[in-house]
Write an enzyme that holds these catalytic residues in place. Structure first.
Site, mmCIF file in Angstrom:
data_model
loop_
_atom_site.group_PDB
_atom_site.id
_atom_site.type_symbol
_atom_site.label_atom_id
_atom_site.label_comp_id
_atom_site.label_asym_id
_atom_site.label_seq_id
_atom_site.Cartn_x
_atom_site.Cartn_y
_atom_site.Cartn_z
ATOM 1 N N SER A 257 41.876 45.807 37.934
ATOM 2 C CA SER A 257 42.256 45.853 36.525
ATOM 3 C C SER A 257 44.428 45.361 35.832
ATOM 4 C CB SER A 257 41.999 47.370 35.825
ATOM 5 O OG SER A 257 43.444 48.286 36.093
ATOM 6 N N LYS A 258 43.815 45.388 35.062
ATOM 7 C CA LYS A 258 45.616 45.058 34.831
ATOM 8 C C LYS A 258 46.805 45.638 35.440
ATOM 9 C CE LYS A 258 45.577 41.467 31.591
ATOM 10 N NZ LYS A 258 45.884 40.621 32.479
ATOM 11 N N ARG A 259 46.219 46.873 36.339
ATOM 12 C CA ARG A 259 47.583 46.888 37.045
ATOM 13 C C ARG A 259 47.528 45.977 38.168
ATOM 14 N NH1 ARG A 259 45.390 51.727 38.803
ATOM 15 N NH2 ARG A 259 43.395 51.321 38.769
ATOM 16 N N GLY A 261 47.227 43.298 38.572
ATOM 17 C CA GLY A 261 48.677 42.471 37.969
ATOM 18 C C GLY A 261 47.655 41.300 37.014
ATOM 19 N N GLU A 267 44.585 33.153 33.340
ATOM 20 C CA GLU A 267 46.434 34.222 33.323
ATOM 21 C C GLU A 267 46.834 32.693 34.937
ATOM 22 O OE1 GLU A 267 47.455 37.363 33.145
ATOM 23 O OE2 GLU A 267 45.700 37.511 33.297
#
Ligand code: GLU
Length: 494
Positions: A257-259, A261, A267
């Site tokens: 997840s975003k946590r 990176g 991106e």
């Protein structure tokens, strides 16, 4: 190879951007189609009107194109089984649901949310192992049902899970046989009261209509599969082969997840990863060619991909391995390719080179040859090239490098001698070999360590101590600008 033609689909919901997990699913479907001379279909599952957007659809299509996953049927390319957006297929779902209803395989249910909640509570209270839908409306008199519908009472459409269905065994190419108890499947909803189909229904109507032979998707959908099998059976359609691929985890063992990176394909594109390297890396998250090969170019993947080599264990996303693969792809490019695809575009973007500027080909190749081994990410190019594109007036001197290489006793004499030796080189001899040879003579002549001589000249000409090989760099800078740099640096030397 099976006799039915291989037709696979990637069916993202445009409720967000393309996540690396989705990208890997897309890669496996694409590679499976290519390896089996099949058809790769892109379908946009946009039935969730609240969360689906056209903007996300466009982002997904762009990401697919960047990944190089060309689809044979789908948005923008068309095909015989379209349309390829679920919102444009509403009539097909209505027709399929009507057919099941007419055939007695589906029925309207009028139970209110309160009724359903009360039934669930009662089942809990009597410790009934089955706490799902209690089939209240399954045997309603059709006349009564019609009258209630005519009176405007809201209803959903439920599928009848046949009484004698027994276990539903899903034969999964990755997980093997997975058995589900049919009784626990409920008579699940296929059409909501607002007239929209549920995911389990719309997906199967589409997969059946599009003659999908293999459903390759994330294993978060494994638990939906028995319900989908029931729908295939009700529709009288052949059940495809399923292949549920594992989740992707972050280094801490939690779902990526975003946590952890960056999680969206764009991106990675924007950070400068090469599409080929990125596809290679994602392909290895759960699949392997032979258990050890790390560099698997796209054409090999498209030839060799097989579901037997897909692991059912979760894969861990490892940014270091991605970087390693990226470096390998850059290293294996020809200098000319590196120049065209990475170096010049970066230089143009940084404003060091004008768009469409003309260069001597040999000069560009010589620059690429020294920049390529120092480039891990495209953005590195600008730093490596900066001394070459600077002039004696604009060159920036790194303070630490000056302190270490220039501002030292005796370095003034070194620069004087270097300038004299280099001035003696005629313009036509301004080559890496001749420059190096001229500098090589200095240590003995001045009785100064060779390392110190080269350091001083390097800082004077490049502004730092980490630049590419000196002779090559000075040849690229050119005689006309090297000599003034030595002169300018003279003031900093002691
Ligand atoms: N739209 C679904 C998803 O994105 C597709 C699942 C499937 O492949 O059936 O999860």
């Amino acid at each position: 190879m099976s006799e039915t033609p291989v037709r696979v689909r990637f069916a993202p919901s445009p409720t967000g951007k393309l996540h690396v997990g989705g990208a890997r699913t897309a890669i496996y479907n694409w590679a499976f189609a290519r390896a089996n001379h099949g058809t790769f279909i892109l379908r946009i599952d946009d039935t969730d009107p609240e969360r689906s957007t056209e903007e996300n659809t466009q982002i997904i299509l762009r990401a697919m194109r960047w990944l190089g996953l060309d689809w044979d049927e789908g948005p923008e390319v068309g095909g015989d089984f379209g349309p390829y957006k679920q919102t444009e297929r509403a009539q097909m779902y209505r027709d399929a649901a009507q057919r099941l209803w007419d055939e007695g395989k589906a029925y309207p249910c009028f139970c209110t949310p309160e009724q359903l909640a009360a039934d669930r509570e009662a089942a809990q209270a009597r410790k009934d192992p089955f706490q799902g839908y209690q089939r209240r409306c399954r045997d309603l008199d059709p006349e009564e049902a019609r009258a209630r519908i005519a009176a405007g009472e809201p209803y959903v459409l439920r599928i009848k899970v046949p009484e004698d269905r027994g276990d539903v065994v899903v034969r999964d190419a990755v997980h093997g046989e997975v058995t589900f108890n049919a009784r626990e499947l409920d008579d699940f909803v296929i059409f909501r009261s607002d007239g929209t189909p549920t995911y389990n229904f719309a997906t199967v109507v589409d997969d059946a209509a599009m003659q999908i032979s293999h459903v390759i998707r994330g294993d978060d959908h494994l638990s939906n599969t028995p319900r989908q099998v029931i729908v295939y059976e009700a529709l009288g359609a052949p059940v495809p082969t399923f292949a549920h691929i594992s989740m992707i985890l972050g280094a801490d063992g939690k779902k990526l997840s975003k946590r952890h990176g960056a999680t969206n394909v764009e991106e990675y594109r924007d950070a400068g990863y090469l599409s080929d390297a990125f596809v290679n890396y994602l392909a290895l998250l759960g699949w392997s060619l032979d258990g050890e090969t790390t560099i698997v170019p796209r054409d090999v993947l498209a030839r060799e991909f097989s579901l037997d080599h897909v692991s059912k264990n979760p894969a861990t996303f490892d940014p270091k391995k991605l970087d390693w693969i990226q470096a390998e792809y850059i290293r294996s490019m020809s200098d000319a390719d590196f120049a065209d695809k990475i170096m010049l575009p970066e230089l143009v973007e940084a404003g060091l080179v004008g768009e469409g500027a003309e260069f001597d080909e040999a000069w560009v190749d010589a620059l690429a040859a020294i920049v390529k081994p120092r480039t891990k990410m495209p953005a590195d190019v600008v730093g490596v090239c900066a001394p070459v594109f600077a002039t004696a007036d604009t060159l920036e001197y790194d303070e630490k490098s000056v302190a270490k290489g220039l501002a030292k006793e005796g370095m003034g004499a070194v620069l004087d001698a270097a300038r004299e030796a280099l001035e003696a080189l005629p313009a036509e001899d301004w080559t890496p070999t001749a420059i190096d040879a001229a500098l090589e003579a200095l240590p003995e002549q001045l009785d100064v360590k060779k390392r110190l001589v080269f350091q001083a000249v390097r800082v004077a000409v490049c502004g730092n101590l980490v630049s590419p090989p000196l002779g090559e760099t000075m040849a690229l800078v050119g005689r006309a600008d090297c000599l003034p740099r030595l002169e300018r640096a003279r003031a900093m030397a002691l």
